[in-house]
Design a protein around this motif. Structure first.
Motif, PDB file in Angstrom:
ATOM      1  N   GLY A  34    -103.998  45.785 -86.324  1.00 50.09           N
ATOM      2  CA  GLY A  34    -103.471  45.587 -84.981  1.00 50.09           C
ATOM      3  C   GLY A  34    -104.096  46.533 -83.971  1.00 50.09           C
ATOM      4  O   GLY A  34    -104.431  46.139 -82.851  1.00 50.09           O
ATOM      5  N   LEU A  35    -104.287  47.783 -84.370  1.00 48.09           N
ATOM      6  CA  LEU A  35    -104.913  48.749 -83.475  1.00 48.09           C
ATOM      7  C   LEU A  35    -106.357  48.364 -83.162  1.00 48.09           C
ATOM      8  O   LEU A  35    -106.856  48.631 -82.071  1.00 48.09           O
ATOM      9  CB  LEU A  35    -104.855  50.152 -84.083  1.00 48.09           C
ATOM     10  N   SER A  36    -107.013  47.731 -84.115  1.00 45.29           N
ATOM     11  CA  SER A  36    -108.424  47.357 -83.912  1.00 45.29           C
ATOM     12  C   SER A  36    -108.597  46.203 -82.931  1.00 45.29           C
ATOM     13  O   SER A  36    -109.711  45.945 -82.485  1.00 45.29           O
ATOM     14  CB  SER A  36    -109.073  47.009 -85.255  1.00 45.29           C
ATOM     15  N   THR A  37    -107.510  45.528 -82.569  1.00 46.50           N
ATOM     16  CA  THR A  37    -107.621  44.413 -81.630  1.00 46.50           C
ATOM     17  C   THR A  37    -107.974  44.886 -80.226  1.00 46.50           C
ATOM     18  O   THR A  37    -108.582  44.139 -79.461  1.00 46.50           O
ATOM     19  CB  THR A  37    -106.318  43.597 -81.539  1.00 46.50           C
ATOM     20  N   GLY A  38    -107.557  46.088 -79.887  1.00 44.40           N
ATOM     21  CA  GLY A  38    -107.805  46.598 -78.544  1.00 44.40           C
ATOM     22  C   GLY A  38    -106.838  46.057 -77.500  1.00 44.40           C
ATOM     23  O   GLY A  38    -106.883  46.464 -76.345  1.00 44.40           O
ATOM     24  N   ASN A  39    -105.948  45.172 -77.899  1.00 42.68           N
ATOM     25  CA  ASN A  39    -104.961  44.615 -76.983  1.00 42.68           C
ATOM     26  C   ASN A  39    -103.896  45.681 -76.717  1.00 42.68           C
ATOM     27  O   ASN A  39    -103.294  46.213 -77.653  1.00 42.68           O
ATOM     28  CB  ASN A  39    -104.334  43.357 -77.597  1.00 42.68           C
ATOM     29  N   ARG A  40    -103.664  45.991 -75.466  1.00 40.25           N
ATOM     30  CA  ARG A  40    -102.761  47.103 -75.125  1.00 40.25           C
ATOM     31  C   ARG A  40    -101.353  46.921 -75.687  1.00 40.25           C
ATOM     32  O   ARG A  40    -100.767  47.843 -76.255  1.00 40.25           O
ATOM     33  CB  ARG A  40    -102.703  47.302 -73.619  1.00 40.25           C
ATOM     34  N   THR A  41    -100.785  45.734 -75.529  1.00 39.37           N
ATOM     35  CA  THR A  41     -99.422  45.492 -76.008  1.00 39.37           C
ATOM     36  C   THR A  41     -99.358  45.635 -77.524  1.00 39.37           C
ATOM     37  O   THR A  41     -98.439  46.268 -78.056  1.00 39.37           O
ATOM     38  CB  THR A  41     -98.951  44.085 -75.587  1.00 39.37           C
ATOM     39  N   THR A  42    -100.334  45.068 -78.211  1.00 45.98           N
ATOM     40  CA  THR A  42    -100.377  45.172 -79.674  1.00 45.98           C
ATOM     41  C   THR A  42    -100.560  46.623 -80.093  1.00 45.98           C
ATOM     42  O   THR A  42     -99.862  47.107 -80.994  1.00 45.98           O
ATOM     43  CB  THR A  42    -101.510  44.304 -80.249  1.00 45.98           C
ATOM     44  N   CYS A  43    -101.480  47.322 -79.453  1.00 49.69           N
ATOM     45  CA  CYS A  43    -101.736  48.719 -79.807  1.00 49.69           C
ATOM     46  C   CYS A  43    -100.507  49.596 -79.561  1.00 49.69           C
ATOM     47  O   CYS A  43    -100.188  50.463 -80.388  1.00 49.69           O
ATOM     48  CB  CYS A  43    -102.936  49.259 -79.038  1.00 49.69           C
ATOM     49  N   ASP A  44     -99.823  49.381 -78.456  1.00 49.14           N
ATOM     50  CA  ASP A  44     -98.608  50.165 -78.168  1.00 49.14           C
ATOM     51  C   ASP A  44     -97.570  49.974 -79.268  1.00 49.14           C
ATOM     52  O   ASP A  44     -96.975  50.942 -79.749  1.00 49.14           O
ATOM     53  CB  ASP A  44     -98.008  49.770 -76.819  1.00 49.14           C
ATOM     54  N   GLN A  45     -97.345  48.731 -79.663  1.00 51.73           N
ATOM     55  CA  GLN A  45     -96.348  48.451 -80.714  1.00 51.73           C
ATOM     56  C   GLN A  45     -96.818  49.023 -82.051  1.00 51.73           C
ATOM     57  O   GLN A  45     -96.026  49.602 -82.794  1.00 51.73           O
ATOM     58  CB  GLN A  45     -96.087  46.941 -80.819  1.00 51.73           C
ATOM     59  N   CYS A  46     -98.101  48.864 -82.363  1.00 48.47           N
ATOM     60  CA  CYS A  46     -98.623  49.378 -83.633  1.00 48.47           C
ATOM     61  C   CYS A  46     -98.545  50.901 -83.693  1.00 48.47           C
ATOM     62  O   CYS A  46     -98.241  51.464 -84.747  1.00 48.47           O
ATOM     63  CB  CYS A  46    -100.054  48.893 -83.860  1.00 48.47           C
ATOM     64  N   LEU A  47     -98.809  51.570 -82.577  1.00 49.50           N
ATOM     65  CA  LEU A  47     -98.698  53.033 -82.554  1.00 49.50           C
ATOM     66  C   LEU A  47     -97.254  53.477 -82.757  1.00 49.50           C
ATOM     67  O   LEU A  47     -96.994  54.471 -83.453  1.00 49.50           O
ATOM     68  CB  LEU A  47     -99.245  53.594 -81.244  1.00 49.50           C
ATOM     69  N   LYS A  48     -96.334  52.755 -82.186  1.00 49.43           N
ATOM     70  CA  LYS A  48     -94.903  53.054 -82.367  1.00 49.43           C
ATOM     71  C   LYS A  48     -94.530  52.919 -83.854  1.00 49.43           C
ATOM     72  O   LYS A  48     -93.873  53.793 -84.423  1.00 49.43           O
ATOM     73  CB  LYS A  48     -94.082  52.094 -81.513  1.00 49.43           C
ATOM     74  N   ILE A  49     -94.979  51.845 -84.475  1.00 44.36           N
ATOM     75  CA  ILE A  49     -94.681  51.624 -85.890  1.00 44.36           C
ATOM     76  C   ILE A  49     -95.421  52.640 -86.746  1.00 44.36           C
ATOM     77  O   ILE A  49     -94.870  53.171 -87.713  1.00 44.36           O
ATOM     78  CB  ILE A  49     -95.025  50.178 -86.300  1.00 44.36           C
ATOM     79  N   HIS A  50     -96.666  52.941 -86.380  1.00 46.20           N
ATOM     80  CA  HIS A  50     -97.474  53.916 -87.121  1.00 46.20           C
ATOM     81  C   HIS A  50     -96.760  55.265 -87.193  1.00 46.20           C
ATOM     82  O   HIS A  50     -96.684  55.892 -88.248  1.00 46.20           O
ATOM     83  CB  HIS A  50     -98.839  54.065 -86.457  1.00 46.20           C
ATOM     84  N   GLU A  51     -96.216  55.692 -86.068  1.00 48.72           N
ATOM     85  CA  GLU A  51     -95.517  56.972 -86.017  1.00 48.72           C
ATOM     86  C   GLU A  51     -94.327  56.984 -86.985  1.00 48.72           C
ATOM     87  O   GLU A  51     -94.164  57.914 -87.782  1.00 48.72           O
ATOM     88  CB  GLU A  51     -95.034  57.244 -84.599  1.00 48.72           C
ATOM     89  N   LYS A  52     -93.500  55.953 -86.915  1.00 50.54           N
ATOM     90  CA  LYS A  52     -92.310  55.887 -87.771  1.00 50.54           C
ATOM     91  C   LYS A  52     -92.686  55.719 -89.241  1.00 50.54           C
ATOM     92  O   LYS A  52     -92.052  56.310 -90.116  1.00 50.54           O
ATOM     93  CB  LYS A  52     -91.390  54.745 -87.334  1.00 50.54           C
ATOM     94  N   LEU A  53     -93.715  54.923 -89.507  1.00 47.61           N
ATOM     95  CA  LEU A  53     -94.153  54.704 -90.884  1.00 47.61           C
ATOM     96  C   LEU A  53     -94.714  55.992 -91.480  1.00 47.61           C
ATOM     97  O   LEU A  53     -94.429  56.323 -92.632  1.00 47.61           O
ATOM     98  CB  LEU A  53     -95.191  53.580 -90.937  1.00 47.61           C
ATOM     99  N   THR A  54     -95.470  56.739 -90.703  1.00 46.51           N
ATOM    100  CA  THR A  54     -96.012  58.013 -91.177  1.00 46.51           C
ATOM    101  C   THR A  54     -94.898  59.005 -91.457  1.00 46.51           C
ATOM    102  O   THR A  54     -94.935  59.733 -92.460  1.00 46.51           O
ATOM    103  CB  THR A  54     -97.019  58.586 -90.164  1.00 46.51           C
ATOM    104  N   GLU A  55     -93.881  59.039 -90.606  1.00 40.01           N
ATOM    105  CA  GLU A  55     -92.734  59.914 -90.852  1.00 40.01           C
ATOM    106  C   GLU A  55     -92.059  59.565 -92.166  1.00 40.01           C
ATOM    107  O   GLU A  55     -91.642  60.444 -92.913  1.00 40.01           O
ATOM    108  CB  GLU A  55     -91.714  59.790 -89.722  1.00 40.01           C
ATOM    109  N   LYS A  56     -91.950  58.284 -92.438  1.00 40.85           N
ATOM    110  CA  LYS A  56     -91.228  57.818 -93.633  1.00 40.85           C
ATOM    111  C   LYS A  56     -92.081  57.914 -94.892  1.00 40.85           C
ATOM    112  O   LYS A  56     -91.604  58.315 -95.946  1.00 40.85           O
ATOM    113  CB  LYS A  56     -90.761  56.385 -93.425  1.00 40.85           C
ATOM    114  N   ALA A  57     -93.357  57.520 -94.796  1.00 39.79           N
ATOM    115  CA  ALA A  57     -94.207  57.407 -95.988  1.00 39.79           C
ATOM    116  C   ALA A  57     -95.142  58.590 -96.188  1.00 39.79           C
ATOM    117  O   ALA A  57     -95.704  58.741 -97.264  1.00 39.79           O
ATOM    118  CB  ALA A  57     -95.031  56.118 -95.902  1.00 39.79           C
TER     119      ALA A  57
END
Length: 110
Positions: A71-94
Motif C-alpha cells: 500500500g505504501l508503494s502505491t504513492g497514493n496519499r490516502t492509501t499511504c496515510d492509512q497504511c502508515l497508521k496501521i504500520h504504527e499500530k502493527l509494529t507496536e503489537k508485533a
C-alpha cells in the motif's frame, strides 16, 4: 478471495482481511492482484485498527505487514496515510521483527 463481495457487502472488512491472509500466498499473479484489491479495499475501510489487530491471529502479522508495504508503494496519499497508521499500530503489537521478516521474504510477495 472467495466470498469477498459478500463480506464487503455486509461491511465485514476485518473478515475480508482474514480471508485474504488465510489464503496467502496467492497461487498466481491474477490471484495476487485480486487479493491486493480486496485487502486494499478492506484496509481503507478499517476505522478501529487496534480492534482489527486484536482480532487477527499473530501468525498473520508478517503477511499483513507485506500488504502495508504494498500500500505504501502505491504513492497514493490516502492509501499511504492509512497504511502508515496501521504500520504504527502493527509494529507496536508485533515488534520490529515483523518489519524485518516481511522485507526479507522476497520469495512470497503480495
Amino acid at each position: 478471495m472467495k466470498g469477498e463481495n459478500f463480506l464487503f457487502g455486509r461491511y465485514k472488512f476485518i473478515e475480508a482481511i482474514k480471508t485474504a491472509l488465510e489464503g496467502y500466498p496467492p497461487r498466481d499473479e491474477r490471484c495476487k492482484s485480486a487479493n491486493w484489491i480486496g485487502v486494499h479495499k478492506a484496509l481503507m475501510a478499517i476505522k478501529d485498527v487496534e480492534g482489527m489487530l486484536r482480532s487477527l491471529d499473530p501468525q498473520y502479522y508478517d503477511i499483513l505487514m507485506k500488504y502495508i508495504y504494498r500500500g505504501l508503494s502505491t504513492g497514493n496519499r490516502t492509501t499511504c496515510d492509512q497504511c502508515l497508521k496501521i504500520h504504527e499500530k502493527l509494529t507496536e503489537k508485533a515488534g520490529f521483527g515483523c518489519i524485518l521478516r516481511s522485507l526479507a521474504d522476497t520469495v512470497n510477495t503480495v
